[in-house]
Scaffold this motif. Structure first.
Motif, PDB file in Angstrom:
ATOM      1  N   GLU A  56      50.169   5.508  33.142  1.00  0.00           N
ATOM      2  CA  GLU A  56      51.724   5.063  32.790  1.00  0.00           C
ATOM      3  C   GLU A  56      52.303   5.979  31.814  1.00  0.00           C
ATOM      4  OE1 GLU A  56      50.981   1.342  31.295  1.00  0.00           O
ATOM      5  OE2 GLU A  56      50.476   0.346  33.310  1.00  0.00           O
ATOM      6  N   GLN A  57      51.311   7.042  31.458  1.00  0.00           N
ATOM      7  CA  GLN A  57      51.916   8.150  30.643  1.00  0.00           C
ATOM      8  C   GLN A  57      52.268   7.649  29.197  1.00  0.00           C
ATOM      9  OE1 GLN A  57      54.647  11.307  32.320  1.00  0.00           O
ATOM     10  NE2 GLN A  57      54.727   9.946  34.052  1.00  0.00           N
ATOM     11  N   ARG A  58      51.411   6.721  28.686  1.00  0.00           N
ATOM     12  CA  ARG A  58      51.524   6.577  27.313  1.00  0.00           C
ATOM     13  C   ARG A  58      50.216   6.462  26.548  1.00  0.00           C
ATOM     14  NH1 ARG A  58      49.917   1.013  26.975  1.00  0.00           N
ATOM     15  NH2 ARG A  58      49.376  -0.157  29.118  1.00  0.00           N
ATOM     16  N   ILE A  59      49.200   7.242  26.873  1.00  0.00           N
ATOM     17  CA  ILE A  59      47.974   7.646  26.161  1.00  0.00           C
ATOM     18  C   ILE A  59      48.300   8.482  25.134  1.00  0.00           C
ATOM     19  CG2 ILE A  59      47.488   9.389  27.789  1.00  0.00           C
ATOM     20  CD1 ILE A  59      44.526   8.363  27.617  1.00  0.00           C
ATOM     21  N   THR A  60      47.622   8.176  23.831  1.00  0.00           N
ATOM     22  CA  THR A  60      47.913   9.273  22.854  1.00  0.00           C
ATOM     23  C   THR A  60      46.831  10.147  22.844  1.00  0.00           C
ATOM     24  OG1 THR A  60      46.275   7.728  21.680  1.00  0.00           O
ATOM     25  CG2 THR A  60      48.456   6.950  21.474  1.00  0.00           C
ATOM     26  N   ASN A  61      46.835  11.048  22.038  1.00  0.00           N
ATOM     27  CA  ASN A  61      46.265  12.355  21.987  1.00  0.00           C
ATOM     28  C   ASN A  61      44.617  11.736  21.573  1.00  0.00           C
ATOM     29  OD1 ASN A  61      47.980  14.064  22.533  1.00  0.00           O
ATOM     30  ND2 ASN A  61      48.692  14.438  20.383  1.00  0.00           N
ATOM     31  N   ARG A  80      35.734  -2.009  30.388  1.00  0.00           N
ATOM     32  CA  ARG A  80      36.977  -2.416  30.159  1.00  0.00           C
ATOM     33  C   ARG A  80      37.769  -1.536  29.488  1.00  0.00           C
ATOM     34  NH1 ARG A  80      34.260  -7.406  29.996  1.00  0.00           N
ATOM     35  NH2 ARG A  80      34.368  -7.476  27.634  1.00  0.00           N
ATOM     36  N   ARG A  81      37.255  -0.744  28.375  1.00  0.00           N
ATOM     37  CA  ARG A  81      37.660   0.312  27.455  1.00  0.00           C
ATOM     38  C   ARG A  81      38.399   1.151  28.463  1.00  0.00           C
ATOM     39  NH1 ARG A  81      41.425   1.368  23.658  1.00  0.00           N
ATOM     40  NH2 ARG A  81      41.053   3.263  22.370  1.00  0.00           N
ATOM     41  N   ILE A  82      37.516   2.098  29.283  1.00  0.00           N
ATOM     42  CA  ILE A  82      37.706   3.158  30.118  1.00  0.00           C
ATOM     43  C   ILE A  82      38.980   2.817  31.153  1.00  0.00           C
ATOM     44  CG2 ILE A  82      36.820   4.789  31.795  1.00  0.00           C
ATOM     45  CD1 ILE A  82      35.938   5.155  29.048  1.00  0.00           C
ATOM     46  N   ILE A  83      38.970   1.553  31.765  1.00  0.00           N
ATOM     47  CA  ILE A  83      39.911   1.124  32.470  1.00  0.00           C
ATOM     48  C   ILE A  83      41.099   1.076  31.921  1.00  0.00           C
ATOM     49  CG2 ILE A  83      40.582  -0.939  33.848  1.00  0.00           C
ATOM     50  CD1 ILE A  83      37.857  -1.625  34.608  1.00  0.00           C
ATOM     51  N   LEU A  84      41.285   0.544  30.781  1.00  0.00           N
ATOM     52  CA  LEU A  84      42.375   0.582  29.915  1.00  0.00           C
ATOM     53  C   LEU A  84      43.033   1.920  29.872  1.00  0.00           C
ATOM     54  CD1 LEU A  84      44.438  -0.897  28.075  1.00  0.00           C
ATOM     55  CD2 LEU A  84      42.954  -0.600  26.223  1.00  0.00           C
ATOM     56  N   LEU A  85      41.968   2.786  29.251  1.00  0.00           N
ATOM     57  CA  LEU A  85      42.564   4.243  29.078  1.00  0.00           C
ATOM     58  C   LEU A  85      43.203   4.776  30.176  1.00  0.00           C
ATOM     59  CD1 LEU A  85      39.712   5.626  26.486  1.00  0.00           C
ATOM     60  CD2 LEU A  85      42.056   4.783  26.105  1.00  0.00           C
ATOM     61  N   ALA A  86      42.517   4.475  31.517  1.00  0.00           N
ATOM     62  CA  ALA A  86      42.766   5.075  32.686  1.00  0.00           C
ATOM     63  C   ALA A  86      44.257   4.787  33.167  1.00  0.00           C
ATOM     64  CB  ALA A  86      42.130   4.881  33.738  1.00  0.00           C
ATOM     65  N   ASN A  87      44.333   3.337  32.773  1.00  0.00           N
ATOM     66  CA  ASN A  87      45.847   2.711  33.221  1.00  0.00           C
ATOM     67  C   ASN A  87      46.964   3.432  32.050  1.00  0.00           C
ATOM     68  OD1 ASN A  87      45.144   1.152  35.327  1.00  0.00           O
ATOM     69  ND2 ASN A  87      44.384  -0.507  33.836  1.00  0.00           N
ATOM     70  N   LYS A  88      46.631   3.432  31.029  1.00  0.00           N
ATOM     71  CA  LYS A  88      47.523   3.984  29.882  1.00  0.00           C
ATOM     72  C   LYS A  88      47.959   5.545  30.266  1.00  0.00           C
ATOM     73  CE  LYS A  88      47.235   3.053  25.631  1.00  0.00           C
ATOM     74  NZ  LYS A  88      47.134   2.847  24.125  1.00  0.00           N
TER      75      LYS A  88
END
Length: 386
Positions: free
Chosen positions: A18-23, A7-15
């Motif tokens: 959507e171009q809102r993933i942090t460094n 679930r965590r990996i899916i969340l990061l993929a979606n972020k």
């Protein structure tokens, strides 16, 4: 049912989409991608006409892979591969077992086996011992140091302190050389572990105790070092005009004459790299790579995880030119490579096993749509795909 990690990996993929993933999240996602990568991924230029087109293609592939249940975690690896594409700003994605009908197959003559564990040891008295022919166990002794070969093909030096050894103040050197299509491991008397890639040569003393520094030389080639910690005796590696000083660390060095440069990549610890000609010095931190080329000694950040993959059985290309890639292929598969026509703009990113037959490797490179191969006698011809 998906676990917390999935679930965590899916969340990061979606972020990311959507171009809102942090460094920090990018680093976490990239670390997950690097763990156990076993699917070849190749990317190249000119796949999408625009950023929006690229994003739509990526989103479509993610949706397809989410709904595929034929292989455990298959789609998860695909999402990671897609992340790698956008993160490096390039654009074509080929996943495992997807072979379009239009991909030309490399002729059967290319079905050449990969390299193996083989090397030649030259003792200080001039004796040359082909290690692939030597039986396991102790096979030589020099001034209280025994030399043994393990069942898995590793060369081991051990200080015995034998009283029968003739005392001498002279430093005795051995040299281990791998041919094209060969690789080997050696554990030095101080416990330092060295992996030698194909077409490489390492010169080292049979014993370090009487030396102020532990000094060895990579005459040419590529080697990965895990240096045994010893605060009282700095480990010094020379290669061409470059010196590396360490206490205890893990690093990789590439110094093939045909490359006209020396790359030093630090995975753990701290090293000082010195160009003896210009007197320039740089201190590397983990994840940094120094490049000595001409009069220039520069430092860049790199993917520290991927740098050790060659010793673990993988070719890893990080936006690498096709010329550099094919030099690696030529050394490992013992083939003569000839370039025909303009190929200098072909660069690839990806990871693939070093232990597949050559035909499989060439097929995967052709799947990028950027390069194609043919045979003329024993020469492998490399051309830009039309």
């Amino acid at each position: 049912m998906m676990n917390t990690r999935d679930r965590r990996i899916i969340l990061l993929a979606n972020k990311w989409l959507e171009q809102r993933i942090t460094n920090e999240e990018i680093a976490e996602f990239n670390q997950w991608y690097s763990e156990g990568l076993d699917h070849p991924v190749f990317v190249g230029k000119n796949y999408a006409a625009s950023d929006e087109d690229l994003r739509n293609r990526i989103y479509s592939v993610i949706q397809q892979q989410i709904h595929r249940k034929k292989r455990k975690n298959y789609w998860m690896r695909s999402v990671a591969a897609i992340f790698l594409i956008l993160n490096l700003g390039v654009a074509v994605y080929v996943y495992r077992n997807h072979e379009p009908d239009t991909v030309a197959k490399v002729p059967a003559i290319a079905d050449i086996r990969p390299g193996t564990d083989q090397a030649t040891l030259t003792l200080s008295d001039g004796r040359r011992i082909p290690l692939s022919d030597a039986a396991s166990g102790k096979f030589a002794e020099q001034s209280g140091v025994t030399i043994s070969k393990t069942a898995d093909g590793q060369l081991i030096y051990a200080i015995t302190g034998a009283t029968g050894a003739a005392p001498t103040d002279k430093v005795m050197y051995n040299t281990i050389e791998t041919p094209q299509g060969g690789q080997y491991q050696v554990k030095l008397p101080d416990g330092t572990h060295v992996w030698l890639n194909a077409a490489s040569s390492l010169r080292y003393p049979t014993s370090f105790p009487k030396m102020g520094h532990r000094e060895v030389a990579l005459t040419y080639g590529e080697a990965y070092f895990e240096v045994s910690h010893d605060e009282d005796h700095t480990f010094v590696l020379s290669s061409g005009r470059q010196d590396i000083e360490v206490i205890g660390t893990k690093f990789n060095i590439t110094a093939y004459p045909e490359d006209n440069l020396i790359k030093t990549t630090l995975l753990k610890g701290r090293v000082k790299v010195t160009d003896r000609l210009s007197k320039k010095e740089v201190v590397l931190q983990p994840g940094q790579q120094s490049i000595l080329q001409g009069d220039d000694l520069r430092v860049k950040m790199t993917d520290e995880v991927n740098q050790q993959l060659w010793k673990d059985g993988k070719f890893t290309f990080d936006n690498e030119s096709i010329r550099s890639i094919m030099q690696q292929v030529a050394r490992w598969y013992q083939v003569k490579v000839v370039f025909r026509g303009p190929v200098d703009d072909i660069r690839l990113i990806g990871s693939v096993s070093r232990f597949e037959n050559l035909s499989k490797l060439l097929e995967k490179l052709e799947q990028t749509g950027l390069v194609k191969f043919s045979w003329e006698g024993d020469q492998l011809i490399v051309m830009k795909a039309e």
